[in-house]
Design a protein around this motif. Structure first.
Motif, PDB file in Angstrom:
ATOM      1  N   VAL A 103       0.793  -1.249  -0.087  1.00  0.00           N
ATOM      2  CA  VAL A 103      -0.150   0.449  -0.436  1.00  0.00           C
ATOM      3  C   VAL A 103       1.163   0.845   0.136  1.00  0.00           C
ATOM      4  N   ALA A 104       1.764   0.717   0.743  1.00  0.00           N
ATOM      5  CA  ALA A 104       2.802   2.445   0.790  1.00  0.00           C
ATOM      6  C   ALA A 104       3.333   2.480  -0.406  1.00  0.00           C
ATOM      7  N   ALA A 105       4.090   1.536  -1.440  1.00  0.00           N
ATOM      8  CA  ALA A 105       5.150   1.703  -2.029  1.00  0.00           C
ATOM      9  C   ALA A 105       3.787   1.777  -3.740  1.00  0.00           C
ATOM     10  N   GLY A 106       2.580   1.830  -3.654  1.00  0.00           N
ATOM     11  CA  GLY A 106       1.731   2.139  -4.572  1.00  0.00           C
ATOM     12  C   GLY A 106       1.067   3.488  -3.870  1.00  0.00           C
ATOM     13  N   ALA A 107       1.157   3.771  -3.055  1.00  0.00           N
ATOM     14  CA  ALA A 107       0.613   5.241  -2.763  1.00  0.00           C
ATOM     15  C   ALA A 107       1.745   6.206  -3.348  1.00  0.00           C
ATOM     16  N   SER A 108       3.428   5.667  -2.851  1.00  0.00           N
ATOM     17  CA  SER A 108       4.546   6.367  -3.427  1.00  0.00           C
ATOM     18  C   SER A 108       4.625   6.954  -4.577  1.00  0.00           C
ATOM     19  N   LEU A 109       3.907   5.672  -4.880  1.00  0.00           N
ATOM     20  CA  LEU A 109       4.359   5.948  -6.517  1.00  0.00           C
ATOM     21  C   LEU A 109       3.433   6.317  -7.113  1.00  0.00           C
ATOM     22  N   VAL A 110       2.081   6.770  -6.616  1.00  0.00           N
ATOM     23  CA  VAL A 110       1.318   7.697  -8.002  1.00  0.00           C
ATOM     24  C   VAL A 110       1.629   8.933  -7.004  1.00  0.00           C
ATOM     25  N   GLY A 111       2.271   9.293  -5.874  1.00  0.00           N
ATOM     26  CA  GLY A 111       3.095  10.175  -5.347  1.00  0.00           C
ATOM     27  C   GLY A 111       4.136  11.382  -6.418  1.00  0.00           C
ATOM     28  N   LEU A 112       4.869   9.991  -6.736  1.00  0.00           N
ATOM     29  CA  LEU A 112       6.305  10.487  -7.230  1.00  0.00           C
ATOM     30  C   LEU A 112       5.259  11.562  -9.005  1.00  0.00           C
ATOM     31  N   GLU A 113       4.301  10.940  -8.967  1.00  0.00           N
ATOM     32  CA  GLU A 113       3.977  11.042 -10.336  1.00  0.00           C
ATOM     33  C   GLU A 113       3.283  11.833 -10.677  1.00  0.00           C
ATOM     34  N   VAL A 114       2.257  12.157  -9.685  1.00  0.00           N
ATOM     35  CA  VAL A 114       2.596  13.846  -9.246  1.00  0.00           C
ATOM     36  C   VAL A 114       2.916  14.894  -9.344  1.00  0.00           C
ATOM     37  N   TRP A 115       4.173  14.474  -8.675  1.00  0.00           N
ATOM     38  CA  TRP A 115       5.169  15.566  -8.704  1.00  0.00           C
ATOM     39  C   TRP A 115       5.650  15.854  -9.591  1.00  0.00           C
ATOM     40  N   GLU A 116       5.827  14.597 -10.214  1.00  0.00           N
ATOM     41  CA  GLU A 116       6.576  15.406 -11.371  1.00  0.00           C
ATOM     42  C   GLU A 116       5.972  15.675 -12.808  1.00  0.00           C
ATOM     43  N   THR A 117       5.109  15.229 -12.625  1.00  0.00           N
ATOM     44  CA  THR A 117       3.875  16.230 -13.396  1.00  0.00           C
ATOM     45  C   THR A 117       3.827  17.114 -12.856  1.00  0.00           C
ATOM     46  N   ALA A 118       4.122  17.305 -12.083  1.00  0.00           N
ATOM     47  CA  ALA A 118       3.683  19.232 -11.132  1.00  0.00           C
ATOM     48  C   ALA A 118       5.276  19.507 -11.637  1.00  0.00           C
ATOM     49  N   VAL A 119       5.900  19.307 -11.705  1.00  0.00           N
ATOM     50  CA  VAL A 119       7.897  19.968 -11.162  1.00  0.00           C
ATOM     51  C   VAL A 119       8.321  19.576 -12.301  1.00  0.00           C
ATOM     52  N   ILE A 120       8.909  18.614 -13.157  1.00  0.00           N
ATOM     53  CA  ILE A 120       9.284  18.600 -14.252  1.00  0.00           C
ATOM     54  C   ILE A 120       8.092  19.029 -15.289  1.00  0.00           C
ATOM     55  N   GLU A 121       7.576  18.245 -15.857  1.00  0.00           N
ATOM     56  CA  GLU A 121       6.737  18.265 -17.105  1.00  0.00           C
ATOM     57  C   GLU A 121       5.977  16.639 -16.615  1.00  0.00           C
ATOM     58  N   PHE A 122       4.700  16.701 -17.954  1.00  0.00           N
ATOM     59  CA  PHE A 122       4.066  15.822 -18.127  1.00  0.00           C
ATOM     60  C   PHE A 122       4.192  15.324 -18.661  1.00  0.00           C
ATOM     61  N   GLN A 123       4.262  13.406 -19.379  1.00  0.00           N
ATOM     62  CA  GLN A 123       5.204  12.752 -19.727  1.00  0.00           C
ATOM     63  C   GLN A 123       3.934  11.085 -19.930  1.00  0.00           C
ATOM     64  N   PRO A 124       3.447  10.957 -20.405  1.00  0.00           N
ATOM     65  CA  PRO A 124       2.709   9.534 -20.608  1.00  0.00           C
ATOM     66  C   PRO A 124       3.797   8.505 -19.618  1.00  0.00           C
ATOM     67  N   LEU A 125       4.353   8.600 -19.744  1.00  0.00           N
ATOM     68  CA  LEU A 125       4.667   7.260 -18.808  1.00  0.00           C
ATOM     69  C   LEU A 125       4.132   7.788 -17.663  1.00  0.00           C
ATOM     70  N   GLU A 126       4.658   8.845 -17.185  1.00  0.00           N
ATOM     71  CA  GLU A 126       4.194   9.128 -15.524  1.00  0.00           C
ATOM     72  C   GLU A 126       2.472   8.566 -15.771  1.00  0.00           C
ATOM     73  N   ALA A 127       1.834   8.820 -16.505  1.00  0.00           N
ATOM     74  CA  ALA A 127       0.438   8.498 -16.065  1.00  0.00           C
ATOM     75  C   ALA A 127       0.599   6.782 -15.681  1.00  0.00           C
ATOM     76  N   LEU A 128       0.739   6.491 -16.927  1.00  0.00           N
ATOM     77  CA  LEU A 128       0.779   5.262 -16.606  1.00  0.00           C
ATOM     78  C   LEU A 128       1.335   4.690 -15.048  1.00  0.00           C
ATOM     79  N   PHE A 129       2.798   5.202 -14.949  1.00  0.00           N
ATOM     80  CA  PHE A 129       3.134   4.542 -13.492  1.00  0.00           C
ATOM     81  C   PHE A 129       2.013   5.455 -11.916  1.00  0.00           C
ATOM     82  N   ALA A 130       1.288   6.007 -12.372  1.00  0.00           N
ATOM     83  CA  ALA A 130       0.323   6.429 -11.355  1.00  0.00           C
ATOM     84  C   ALA A 130      -0.580   5.369 -11.770  1.00  0.00           C
ATOM     85  N   VAL A 131      -1.309   5.126 -12.918  1.00  0.00           N
ATOM     86  CA  VAL A 131      -2.152   4.078 -12.495  1.00  0.00           C
ATOM     87  C   VAL A 131      -1.855   3.228 -11.908  1.00  0.00           C
TER      88      VAL A 131
END
Length: 150
Positions: A103-131
């Motif tokens: 549960v912690a790993a899954g939630a952390s991965l979603v959080g990481l991908e949200v952070w990457e999208t907000a700070v770096i830039e959106f890429q489709p791979l980020e959406a995939l790993f958030a899912v």
């Protein structure tokens, strides 16, 4: 003297011999697949911090504390790759720590991908790993809590 549970005890035999559900097999695939992707990608970024192996432009790091991909690669390999590998191994053993760690790993991965999208830039791979992260959380919570008894 307290009796110790051995590999031949009924509880250990039930844990290791009961067939895995489709949800458990899917969860294991997501955990080990994510571990492999994070370890591989992280190592490639650390080896070539200019991002050349993965066509990762260092310019996208301009709003982060990083000047190249070496440290992000190491963090990806160790944190995400190592974390998902540990989670998958514990789930494979049906260890009682697998559930909260997944549960912690899954939630952390979603959080990481949200952070990457907000700070770096959106890429489709980020959406995939958030899912993937969300699926790990959902699948883990759908497994019966008593399935992990080690």
């Amino acid at each position: 003297m307290i009796p110790r549970r051995t590999a031949h005890s009924p509880a250990a035999n039930a844990r290791t011999t009961s067939p895995r559900t489709r949800a458990e097999r899917t969860l294991l695939g997501l955990e080990f697949g994510t571990a492999a992707a994070a370890l591989g990608g992280g190592i490639l970024l650390a080896v070539r911090p200019d991002g050349a192996f993965l066509h990762a432009d260092p310019h996208v790091l301009r709003r982060t504390p990083f000047t190249d991909w070496r440290l992000p690669g190491l963090l990806l390999a160790a944190g995400c790759g190592g974390g998902y590998l540990a989670t998958g191994l514990l789930q494979l053993r049906r260890h009682r720590a697998a559930r909260p760690l997944a549960v912690a790993a899954g939630a952390s991965l979603v959080g990481l991908e949200v952070w990457e999208t907000a700070v770096i830039e959106f890429q489709p791979l980020e959406a995939l790993f958030a899912v993937v992260g969300a699926a790990v959380v959902v699948l883990t919570l759908r497994l019966p809590p008593g399935a992990a008894t080690d």
